[in-house]
Each structure stands twice: as structure tokens, then as C-alpha cells.
Design a protein around this motif. Structure first.
Motif, PDB file in Angstrom:
ATOM      1  N   LEU A  22       0.833  -1.202   0.000  1.00 25.62           N
ATOM      2  CA  LEU A  22       0.000   0.000   0.000  1.00 25.62           C
ATOM      3  C   LEU A  22       0.870   1.254   0.000  1.00 25.62           C
ATOM      4  CD1 LEU A  22      -2.693   1.464   0.120  1.00 25.62           C
ATOM      5  CD2 LEU A  22      -2.692   1.101   2.607  1.00 25.62           C
ATOM      6  N   HIS A  23       1.921   1.261   0.780  1.00 24.09           N
ATOM      7  CA  HIS A  23       2.811   2.419   0.819  1.00 24.09           C
ATOM      8  C   HIS A  23       3.474   2.640  -0.543  1.00 24.09           C
ATOM      9  CE1 HIS A  23       6.292   4.933   1.848  1.00 24.09           C
ATOM     10  NE2 HIS A  23       5.471   5.420   2.768  1.00 24.09           N
ATOM     11  N   TRP A  37      -2.076  10.263  -0.991  1.00 22.77           N
ATOM     12  CA  TRP A  37      -1.988  10.657   0.418  1.00 22.77           C
ATOM     13  C   TRP A  37      -2.778  11.947   0.597  1.00 22.77           C
ATOM     14  CZ3 TRP A  37      -0.313   7.585   4.046  1.00 22.77           C
ATOM     15  CH2 TRP A  37       0.698   6.659   3.791  1.00 22.77           C
ATOM     16  N   MET A  38      -3.397  12.106   1.739  1.00 20.56           N
ATOM     17  CA  MET A  38      -4.012  13.379   2.085  1.00 20.56           C
ATOM     18  C   MET A  38      -2.882  14.365   2.389  1.00 20.56           C
ATOM     19  SD  MET A  38      -7.234  12.931   1.807  1.00 20.56           S
ATOM     20  CE  MET A  38      -7.930  14.325   2.674  1.00 20.56           C
ATOM     21  N   TRP A  44      -5.172   8.479   3.517  1.00 22.07           N
ATOM     22  CA  TRP A  44      -5.172   8.454   2.061  1.00 22.07           C
ATOM     23  C   TRP A  44      -6.604   8.380   1.570  1.00 22.07           C
ATOM     24  CZ3 TRP A  44      -7.469   3.945   0.517  1.00 22.07           C
ATOM     25  CH2 TRP A  44      -7.437   2.880   1.403  1.00 22.07           C
ATOM     26  N   LYS A  45      -6.776   8.634   0.278  1.00 23.56           N
ATOM     27  CA  LYS A  45      -8.106   8.500  -0.298  1.00 23.56           C
ATOM     28  C   LYS A  45      -8.013   8.010  -1.735  1.00 23.56           C
ATOM     29  CE  LYS A  45      -8.778  13.266  -1.836  1.00 23.56           C
ATOM     30  NZ  LYS A  45      -9.652  14.431  -1.730  1.00 23.56           N
ATOM     31  N   VAL A  46      -9.036   7.316  -2.134  1.00 24.06           N
ATOM     32  CA  VAL A  46      -9.167   6.891  -3.522  1.00 24.06           C
ATOM     33  C   VAL A  46      -9.900   8.009  -4.236  1.00 24.06           C
ATOM     34  CG1 VAL A  46     -10.223   5.214  -5.076  1.00 24.06           C
ATOM     35  CG2 VAL A  46      -9.168   4.431  -2.955  1.00 24.06           C
ATOM     36  N   VAL A  47      -9.268   8.608  -5.231  1.00 26.62           N
ATOM     37  CA  VAL A  47      -9.866   9.738  -5.940  1.00 26.62           C
ATOM     38  C   VAL A  47     -10.554   9.308  -7.237  1.00 26.62           C
ATOM     39  CG1 VAL A  47      -8.408  11.512  -4.906  1.00 26.62           C
ATOM     40  CG2 VAL A  47      -7.639  10.333  -6.974  1.00 26.62           C
ATOM     41  N   ASP A  48     -10.192   8.128  -7.725  1.00 28.40           N
ATOM     42  CA  ASP A  48     -10.832   7.590  -8.924  1.00 28.40           C
ATOM     43  C   ASP A  48     -11.091   6.099  -8.694  1.00 28.40           C
ATOM     44  OD1 ASP A  48     -11.476   6.503 -11.441  1.00 28.40           O
ATOM     45  OD2 ASP A  48     -10.182   7.909 -12.503  1.00 28.40           O
ATOM     46  N   LEU A  78      -4.717  -1.997  10.607  1.00 27.68           N
ATOM     47  CA  LEU A  78      -4.273  -0.661  10.207  1.00 27.68           C
ATOM     48  C   LEU A  78      -5.306   0.361  10.655  1.00 27.68           C
ATOM     49  CD1 LEU A  78      -2.975  -1.672   6.689  1.00 27.68           C
ATOM     50  CD2 LEU A  78      -1.597  -1.132   8.682  1.00 27.68           C
ATOM     51  N   PRO A  79      -4.883   1.590  10.873  1.00 28.85           N
ATOM     52  CA  PRO A  79      -5.807   2.613  11.396  1.00 28.85           C
ATOM     53  C   PRO A  79      -6.985   2.870  10.458  1.00 28.85           C
ATOM     54  CG  PRO A  79      -3.588   3.519  11.051  1.00 28.85           C
ATOM     55  CD  PRO A  79      -3.563   2.098  10.610  1.00 28.85           C
ATOM     56  N   HIS A  80      -8.104   3.159  11.044  1.00 31.48           N
ATOM     57  CA  HIS A  80      -9.311   3.441  10.277  1.00 31.48           C
ATOM     58  C   HIS A  80      -9.349   4.906   9.848  1.00 31.48           C
ATOM     59  CE1 HIS A  80     -11.273  -0.112  12.519  1.00 31.48           C
ATOM     60  NE2 HIS A  80     -10.573  -0.523  11.488  1.00 31.48           N
ATOM     61  N   VAL A  81      -8.407   5.254   8.983  1.00 34.08           N
ATOM     62  CA  VAL A  81      -8.303   6.657   8.570  1.00 34.08           C
ATOM     63  C   VAL A  81      -8.434   6.851   7.074  1.00 34.08           C
ATOM     64  CG1 VAL A  81      -6.909   7.355  10.548  1.00 34.08           C
ATOM     65  CG2 VAL A  81      -5.782   6.514   8.484  1.00 34.08           C
ATOM     66  N   CYS A  82      -8.716   5.787   6.342  1.00 34.76           N
ATOM     67  CA  CYS A  82      -8.787   5.925   4.888  1.00 34.76           C
ATOM     68  C   CYS A  82     -10.157   6.412   4.439  1.00 34.76           C
ATOM     69  CB  CYS A  82      -8.461   4.605   4.199  1.00 34.76           C
ATOM     70  SG  CYS A  82      -9.603   3.302   4.604  1.00 34.76           S
ATOM     71  N   LEU A  83     -10.197   7.022   3.303  1.00 36.13           N
ATOM     72  CA  LEU A  83     -11.437   7.531   2.737  1.00 36.13           C
ATOM     73  C   LEU A  83     -11.605   6.968   1.331  1.00 36.13           C
ATOM     74  CD1 LEU A  83     -10.928  11.282   3.602  1.00 36.13           C
ATOM     75  CD2 LEU A  83     -12.374   9.665   4.836  1.00 36.13           C
ATOM     76  N   LEU A  84     -12.772   6.494   1.004  1.00 38.70           N
ATOM     77  CA  LEU A  84     -13.041   6.068  -0.363  1.00 38.70           C
ATOM     78  C   LEU A  84     -13.977   7.072  -0.998  1.00 38.70           C
ATOM     79  CD1 LEU A  84     -13.540   2.219  -0.048  1.00 38.70           C
ATOM     80  CD2 LEU A  84     -11.640   3.429  -1.061  1.00 38.70           C
ATOM     81  N   MET A  85     -13.569   7.625  -2.095  1.00 44.49           N
ATOM     82  CA  MET A  85     -14.370   8.605  -2.796  1.00 44.49           C
ATOM     83  C   MET A  85     -14.961   7.951  -4.037  1.00 44.49           C
ATOM     84  SD  MET A  85     -13.856  11.218  -0.878  1.00 44.49           S
ATOM     85  CE  MET A  85     -14.316  12.644  -1.804  1.00 44.49           C
ATOM     86  N   LYS A  86     -16.231   8.210  -4.300  1.00 41.83           N
ATOM     87  CA  LYS A  86     -16.866   7.647  -5.502  1.00 41.83           C
ATOM     88  C   LYS A  86     -16.812   8.643  -6.618  1.00 41.83           C
ATOM     89  CE  LYS A  86     -19.691   4.329  -3.266  1.00 41.83           C
ATOM     90  NZ  LYS A  86     -20.863   3.565  -3.274  1.00 41.83           N
TER      91      LYS A  86
END
Length: 86
Positions: A22-23, A37-38, A44-48, A78-86
Motif C-alpha cells: 500500500l505504501h 496521500w491526504m 489516504w483516499k481513492v480519488v478515482d 491498520l488505522p481506520h483513517v482511509c477515505l473512499l471517494m466515488k
């Protein structure tokens, strides 16, 4: 059945390799239009979502499933800090 020491090491290696993978993905400019990465660097976030699913996942994992990826992420504690963007 008896679990061999080699099997135990294999499981440990797989668990450690997911965060490293992932890194590497997040550090690659090649995938920056799909996952980033934010700005603060703590998440981090998925932008697409489409590109992430169709290009990133199959390149690094044996699947194209976002839900499987997230399951692997959370199973490793792993920490619950990820964001998934649609």
C-alpha cells in the motif's frame, strides 16, 4: 493438522507485505490519479474508484475487488483513517 514453521513465516510475511505494498502504491506517481496521500500525510483516499479497481488492484493484488482490499486493510489492524471517494 500440524502447521509448519514455514507456513507460519509465510503468513507473517503476507501480513507485513500488505502495508508495504500500500505504501508503494501511494508513493508512486503512476497511480496518483487513482489514490493519494491526504495533504497532512496521515491518511489516504481513492480519488478515482474506477481506475483504482481496474488498474491499481490487479497490478498489486490477485483481485479487482475494493471490498476485498478494504477487508485486507482492516484485518491487519491498520488505522481506520482511509477515505473512499466515488
Amino acid at each position: 493438522s500440524k502447521v509448519s514453521q514455514r507456513d507460519v513465516y509465510s503468513q507473517i510475511e503476507k501480513q507485513q507485505s500488505f502495508p508495504v505494498t500500500l505504501h508503494c502504491i501511494l508513493s508512486s506517481e503512476k497511480y496518483a490519479s487513482a489514490i493519494v496521500w491526504m495533504p497532512h500525510g496521515r491518511s489516504w483516499k481513492v480519488v478515482d474508484q474506477k481506475r483504482f479497481k481496474n488498474e491499481v488492484l490487479p497490478a498489486f493484488f490477485n483481485h479487482c475487488s475494493t471490498s476485498s482490499f478494504m477487508r485486507q486493510y482492516f484485518l491487519r489492524g491498520l488505522p481506520h483513517v482511509c477515505l473512499l471517494m466515488k
